[in-house]
Design a protein around this motif. Structure first.
Motif, mmCIF file in Angstrom:
data_model
loop_
_atom_site.group_PDB
_atom_site.id
_atom_site.type_symbol
_atom_site.label_atom_id
_atom_site.label_comp_id
_atom_site.label_asym_id
_atom_site.label_seq_id
_atom_site.Cartn_x
_atom_site.Cartn_y
_atom_site.Cartn_z
ATOM 1 N N UNK A 178 7.992 10.884 -3.354
ATOM 2 C CA UNK A 178 7.135 11.322 -4.458
ATOM 3 C C UNK A 178 5.788 11.859 -4.005
ATOM 4 N N UNK A 179 5.549 11.767 -2.747
ATOM 5 C CA UNK A 179 4.267 12.258 -2.259
ATOM 6 C C UNK A 179 3.888 11.488 -1.023
ATOM 7 N N UNK A 180 3.176 12.072 -0.172
ATOM 8 C CA UNK A 180 2.789 11.395 1.064
ATOM 9 C C UNK A 180 1.287 11.460 1.217
ATOM 10 N N UNK A 181 0.783 10.482 1.938
ATOM 11 C CA UNK A 181 -0.640 10.478 2.321
ATOM 12 C C UNK A 181 -1.476 10.082 1.195
ATOM 13 N N UNK B 96 0.883 9.068 -6.108
ATOM 14 C CA UNK B 96 1.229 10.483 -5.945
ATOM 15 C C UNK B 96 2.315 10.948 -6.911
ATOM 16 N N UNK B 97 2.962 10.015 -7.582
ATOM 17 C CA UNK B 97 4.050 10.418 -8.479
ATOM 18 C C UNK B 97 3.526 11.226 -9.671
ATOM 19 N N UNK B 98 2.209 11.178 -9.871
ATOM 20 C CA UNK B 98 1.637 11.945 -10.978
ATOM 21 C C UNK B 98 1.101 13.304 -10.507
ATOM 22 N N UNK C 125 10.479 14.303 -13.547
ATOM 23 C CA UNK C 125 9.113 13.799 -13.619
ATOM 24 C C UNK C 125 9.110 12.312 -13.250
ATOM 25 N N UNK C 126 8.775 11.977 -12.003
ATOM 26 C CA UNK C 126 8.886 10.577 -11.578
ATOM 27 C C UNK C 126 7.951 9.642 -12.338
ATOM 28 N N UNK C 127 6.764 10.130 -12.663
ATOM 29 C CA UNK C 127 5.782 9.265 -13.340
ATOM 30 C C UNK C 127 6.306 8.845 -14.712
ATOM 31 N N UNK D 195 0.834 -1.207 0.000
ATOM 32 C CA UNK D 195 0.000 0.000 0.000
ATOM 33 C C UNK D 195 0.871 1.261 0.000
ATOM 34 N N UNK D 196 1.968 1.213 0.782
ATOM 35 C CA UNK D 196 2.873 2.368 0.843
ATOM 36 C C UNK D 196 3.463 2.653 -0.541
ATOM 37 N N UNK D 197 3.885 1.581 -1.206
ATOM 38 C CA UNK D 197 4.483 1.755 -2.541
ATOM 39 C C UNK D 197 3.428 2.229 -3.547
ATOM 40 N N UNK D 198 2.224 1.664 -3.432
ATOM 41 C CA UNK D 198 1.151 2.055 -4.348
ATOM 42 C C UNK D 198 0.787 3.529 -4.134
ATOM 43 N N UNK D 199 0.769 3.935 -2.880
ATOM 44 C CA UNK D 199 0.454 5.321 -2.563
ATOM 45 C C UNK D 199 1.507 6.266 -3.151
#
Lengths: 239, 143
Positions: free
Chosen positions: A236-239, A78-80, A125-127, A70-74
């Motif tokens: 790449x983003x949190x939460x 958020x990478x976008x 751009x991480x995505x 879930x952490x990785x998916x989150x």
């Protein structure tokens, strides 16, 4: 390109949701085993504490596995969020390798990630970068080679004095199964090139070398890519 | 009375081990296989009342495994376990010969009931085949 990006997003989300389903299936069966122990105790069979410990440990392990997914998916979702953001290339490649693992596993292929010795701080751009790496994986997965291992590694060698490239930059290398001929996967190769050209921010695409069994992506970074990177603060983003 | 014999096929070993244990508590005799290839080996040596087969497996997937199992034993009663996003695949599998399918994680009561239905179905099939054989012999003898 937008349709392909959505397809990429969908492929990873579907794969992770299946993996989470497997995690839940294991938890479901083990919680059922605890129910069975309780039911037997009701009928006078003394519960075996060691067995209960073993079951509880298995449930805990699956919960940790689920949390990690879930952490990785989150982070991936958020990478976008922003076109350009700061991140550690090691973490990004670790995530995409891990999230692609199930898709590869269904084809009997294992992905191994070898990180660089130190974090590689970049702003880009991480995505787009993850998508490019995913397309590379897809190329390896479409091969019918018997080599069942695909390795992805990151490195950030320092710039050589007098070298043509003014700045140092990260290198991403994927190797393993024999890659398909360009003629049979022309569209995929072209799409990979398009994605690499799209990489922006502090990072620029320099070159790619594709031989029979490996893909080498050279990038240049204005900051050299080896700055003091805070893993916690620049995800790449949190939460 | 002989126990109902079930073969569980799934690459997820922790899942099959726990499910096998729970089914054994409920009176089944359970074997497990980690892959389609192992399942094909197992059916050579044992007669199963039902096979519970995961759809998504590395290498030979559930559909391919089912096709090959049914080639070897056309009467085999196969129940497929599918992820929630693959109901269409489950229906496709039933068209190809599975007797039923369940979403994963499966409710054990439902699974047990489907295995029992499958066993009854298999017994009816065996009985019908036996009756057909007897009728054929009687006809050949002119009785």
């Amino acid at each position: 390109m937008r349709v392909k990006s959505l397809a990429f997003f969908g492929a990873l989300a579907a794969s992770v949701s299946h993996e989470l389903n497997n995690v839940l299936a294991i938890i479901n069966e083990h919680s059922g085993l605890i129910d069975d122990v309780a039911e037997a105790a009701r009928h006078g069979v003394a519960p075996d504490p060691d067995k209960l410990k073993r079951i509880s440990a298995k449930i805990s392990r699956q919960i940790e596995r689920g949390k990690d997914l879930i952490k990785r998916l989150n982070r991936f979702a958020h990478s976008a969020d922003r076109e350009v953001t700061s991140f550690d290339l090691n973490s990004l490649l670790d995530d995409i390798a891990n999230l692609t693992q199930r898709i590869a596993g269904l084809k009997g292929i294992q992905i191994v990630f070898k990180p660089a010795a130190a974090p590689i701080a970049i702003e880009s751009n991480p995505f787009c970068l993850q998508q490019a790496v995913f397309v590379c994986f897809r190329l390896f997965l479409s091969a019918s080679d018997k080599n069942r291992l695909v390795t992805i590694s990151a490195a950030c060698p320092p710039a050589r004095p007098g070298a043509r490239e003014a700045v140092a930059g990260p290198i991403i290398r994927l190797s393993g199964a024999a890659l398909p001929e360009r003629s049979s996967e022309r569209e995929t190769y072209e799409y990979l090139e398009m994605l690499l050209e799209e990489i922006n921010g502090d990072l620029q695409f320099v070159s790619s070398e594709i031989d029979g069994q490996s893909i080498l992506i050279r990038l240049s970074s204005a900051s050299g890519g080896a700055g003091n990177f805070s893993h916690e603060g620049a995800s790449n983003g949190q939460g | 009375m002989a126990k109902d014999k079930v073969l569980l096929v799934d690459d997820n070993v922790e899942f099959t081990t726990a499910l096998a244990e729970r089914m054994e508590v409920r009176g089944f005799s359970v074997d497990t296989a980690e892959s389609g290839a192992t399942a094909l080996d197992k059916i050579k040596d044992a007669a199963y009342d039902a096979v519970i087969l995961d759809l998504a497996m590395p290498g030979m997937d559930g559909i391919e495994t089912m096709k090959r199992l049914l080639e070897k034993q056309p009467d085999l009663q196969i129940i497929l376990l599918t992820g929630y996003a693959s109901v269409e695949k489950g229906i496709e599998a039933m068209k190809l010969g599975a007797v039923d399918f369940l979403e994963k994680p499966a409710d054990l009561k439902k699974l047990v009931s489907k295995v029992k239905e499958a066993r009854t179905q298999k017994m009816l099939l065996v009985q019908k085949q036996l009756e057909d054989k007897i009728t054929k012999i009687l006809r050949e003898k002119g009785w």
